[in-house]
Design a protein around this motif. Structure first.
Motif, PDB file in Angstrom:
ATOM      1  N   ARG A  17       0.840  -1.191   0.000  1.00  0.00           N
ATOM      2  CA  ARG A  17       0.000   0.000   0.000  1.00  0.00           C
ATOM      3  C   ARG A  17       0.873   1.237   0.000  1.00  0.00           C
ATOM      4  NH1 ARG A  17      -5.194  -0.321   1.056  1.00  0.00           N
ATOM      5  NH2 ARG A  17      -5.077   1.623  -0.041  1.00  0.00           N
ATOM      6  N   SER A  31      -5.579  -5.542   2.247  1.00  0.00           N
ATOM      7  CA  SER A  31      -6.576  -4.532   1.924  1.00  0.00           C
ATOM      8  C   SER A  31      -7.641  -5.145   1.034  1.00  0.00           C
ATOM      9  CB  SER A  31      -5.910  -3.362   1.195  1.00  0.00           C
ATOM     10  OG  SER A  31      -5.640  -3.737  -0.121  1.00  0.00           O
ATOM     11  N   SER A  33      -8.190  -4.646  -1.899  1.00  0.00           N
ATOM     12  CA  SER A  33      -7.843  -4.453  -3.295  1.00  0.00           C
ATOM     13  C   SER A  33      -6.805  -5.469  -3.725  1.00  0.00           C
ATOM     14  CB  SER A  33      -7.293  -3.031  -3.483  1.00  0.00           C
ATOM     15  OG  SER A  33      -7.146  -2.719  -4.824  1.00  0.00           O
ATOM     16  N   HIS A  84     -14.215  -6.348  -5.393  1.00  0.00           N
ATOM     17  CA  HIS A  84     -15.523  -5.970  -4.871  1.00  0.00           C
ATOM     18  C   HIS A  84     -16.623  -6.688  -5.656  1.00  0.00           C
ATOM     19  CE1 HIS A  84     -18.889  -3.498  -3.567  1.00  0.00           C
ATOM     20  NE2 HIS A  84     -18.094  -2.875  -2.706  1.00  0.00           N
ATOM     21  N   TYR A 117     -13.404   5.450  -6.997  1.00  0.00           N
ATOM     22  CA  TYR A 117     -13.481   5.436  -5.537  1.00  0.00           C
ATOM     23  C   TYR A 117     -12.285   4.677  -4.961  1.00  0.00           C
ATOM     24  CZ  TYR A 117     -15.091   4.200  -0.843  1.00  0.00           C
ATOM     25  OH  TYR A 117     -15.176   4.019   0.508  1.00  0.00           O
ATOM     26  N   GLU A 118     -12.000   3.505  -5.522  1.00  0.00           N
ATOM     27  CA  GLU A 118     -10.868   2.716  -5.041  1.00  0.00           C
ATOM     28  C   GLU A 118      -9.546   3.430  -5.313  1.00  0.00           C
ATOM     29  OE1 GLU A 118     -10.761   0.020  -3.298  1.00  0.00           O
ATOM     30  OE2 GLU A 118     -12.869  -0.532  -3.302  1.00  0.00           O
ATOM     31  N   SER A 120      -8.919   6.574  -5.496  1.00  0.00           N
ATOM     32  CA  SER A 120      -8.719   7.795  -4.709  1.00  0.00           C
ATOM     33  C   SER A 120      -8.341   7.501  -3.258  1.00  0.00           C
ATOM     34  CB  SER A 120      -9.989   8.649  -4.743  1.00  0.00           C
ATOM     35  OG  SER A 120     -11.085   7.958  -4.170  1.00  0.00           O
ATOM     36  N   ARG A 121      -8.427   6.242  -2.861  1.00  0.00           N
ATOM     37  CA  ARG A 121      -8.101   5.856  -1.488  1.00  0.00           C
ATOM     38  C   ARG A 121      -6.644   6.208  -1.169  1.00  0.00           C
ATOM     39  NH1 ARG A 121     -10.594   1.685   1.394  1.00  0.00           N
ATOM     40  NH2 ARG A 121     -11.517   0.938  -0.550  1.00  0.00           N
ATOM     41  N   GLU A 122      -6.430   6.960  -0.087  1.00  0.00           N
ATOM     42  CA  GLU A 122      -5.095   7.335   0.395  1.00  0.00           C
ATOM     43  C   GLU A 122      -4.285   8.117  -0.638  1.00  0.00           C
ATOM     44  OE1 GLU A 122      -3.012   3.951   1.882  1.00  0.00           O
ATOM     45  OE2 GLU A 122      -4.554   3.437   3.347  1.00  0.00           O
ATOM     46  N   TRP A 123      -4.948   8.726  -1.609  1.00  0.00           N
ATOM     47  CA  TRP A 123      -4.233   9.479  -2.645  1.00  0.00           C
ATOM     48  C   TRP A 123      -4.618  10.948  -2.665  1.00  0.00           C
ATOM     49  CZ3 TRP A 123      -5.339  10.516  -8.288  1.00  0.00           C
ATOM     50  CH2 TRP A 123      -4.153  10.812  -9.006  1.00  0.00           C
ATOM     51  N   TYR A 260      -5.838   1.000 -12.252  1.00  0.00           N
ATOM     52  CA  TYR A 260      -6.979   0.356 -11.613  1.00  0.00           C
ATOM     53  C   TYR A 260      -7.858  -0.247 -12.698  1.00  0.00           C
ATOM     54  CZ  TYR A 260      -5.846   2.072  -6.986  1.00  0.00           C
ATOM     55  OH  TYR A 260      -5.215   2.290  -5.788  1.00  0.00           O
TER      56      TYR A 260
END
Length: 288
Positions: A17, A31, A33, A84, A117-118, A120-123, A260
């Motif tokens: 990650r 995670s 993902s 997902h 959405y995925e 943008s996680r932690e970005w 992604y």
């Protein structure tokens, strides 16, 4: 011509990650993902599955880069395939050759929403503060409005995949980029360019192209973004389906890029279509 060089995915139970604005990576708990790590110095693609509890080899047909280099966070591309159930559902709807145009377009838009959405996680950068709720003071965290967020759909089909971007990403701008592919040579040609001469400093850009097949279109788009001041770390690629030829080319030219994908298919045929894929995403989205 088709691509048929055999390689394998290696599956592990940990996920690499990356936090925002960091130059190195660390291992954390699994995670939600899936992660494919392209290492240009190895004949293998390393796949990390958050839900995997054992190691196994999954055959895949791919054309790999042959260059050598040390393994570190800056010289490999990461491909995330989020496991997902809704992503699997919408991919299944898109694959069905009986899906009518309006449902196809809705499905690809929903898939794009989930992938962004995925991604943008932690970005995305945030700011913290305190506001008053109806019941009292509350600590809050917002997306930083001073840091530009942009979406670049590659026309035509990228419009459909990016249709719901505004429902996920606050205060984003959309820059249209039209690139067509010659049906005989499979070479890309730019017919519309609404990109700025230079992107604002600290921009974060989602480059949206449903089908990463031979790699010509996505490489041309990446070149244009790079020419306008963006680094690989400022770009994330969003696609519905990816294939090894495109991923190998991206890894070779843009190590460190994050992609992604809804799913990765094993090969591309002589006409440049992903197999099994989902057909021509533009034609099926717009009925023309």
């Amino acid at each position: 011509m088709g691509y048929s060089i055999s390689n394998a995915f290696r599956c592990y139970s940990e996920t690499l990650r990356f936090g925002p604005r960091q130059d190195q990576c660390g291992r954390v708990n699994p995670s939600p993902s899936s992660l494919l790590s392209f290492n240009s110095s190895s004949p293998f693609l390393g796949q990390t599955l958050g839900a995997s509890l054992s190691r196994r080899n999954i055959p895949v047909r791919a054309k790999m880069a042959a260059s050598e280099g040390s393994i570190n966070a800056s010289n490999r591309m990461l491909v995330f395939v989020p496991p997902h159930p809704l992503i699997k559902h919408w991919i299944s709807v898109l694959r069905n050759d009986q899906t009518p145009c309006p449902i196809f377009r809705n499905a690809i838009g929903e898939l794009g929403r989930l992938l962004m959405y995925e991604a943008s996680r932690e970005w995305l950068p945030t700011v913290v503060g305190e506001i008053m709720s109806p019941m009292g003071a509350a600590s809050v965290e917002f997306i930083d409005p001073r840091e530009p967020i942009a979406v670049v759909p590659i026309l035509r089909a990228g419009l459909a995949l990016a249709e719901h971007a505004s429902t996920v990403l606050p205060a984003n701008k959309i820059y249209h980029l039209g690139i067509s592919r010659d049906e005989k040579t499979l070479l890309p040609s730019v017919y519309l360019n609404k990109l700025p001469d230079e992107f604002p400093k600290n921009s974060r850009v989602f480059l949206v192209d449903p089908m990463l097949a031979t790699g010509g279109t996505i490489i041309a788009a990446m070149d244009m973004l790079k020419e306008r001041g963006l680094s690989v770390q400022q770009i994330k690629v969003i696609c519905a389906v990816a294939a090894p030829p495109a991923l190998s080319k991206l890894n070779e030219k843009y190590p460190g890029l994050h992609v992604y994908a809804g799913i990765i298919d094993p090969e591309v045929n002589e006409k440049g279509f992903i197999i099994p894929g989902l057909g021509d995403a533009g034609d099926r989205s717009f009925g023309t």
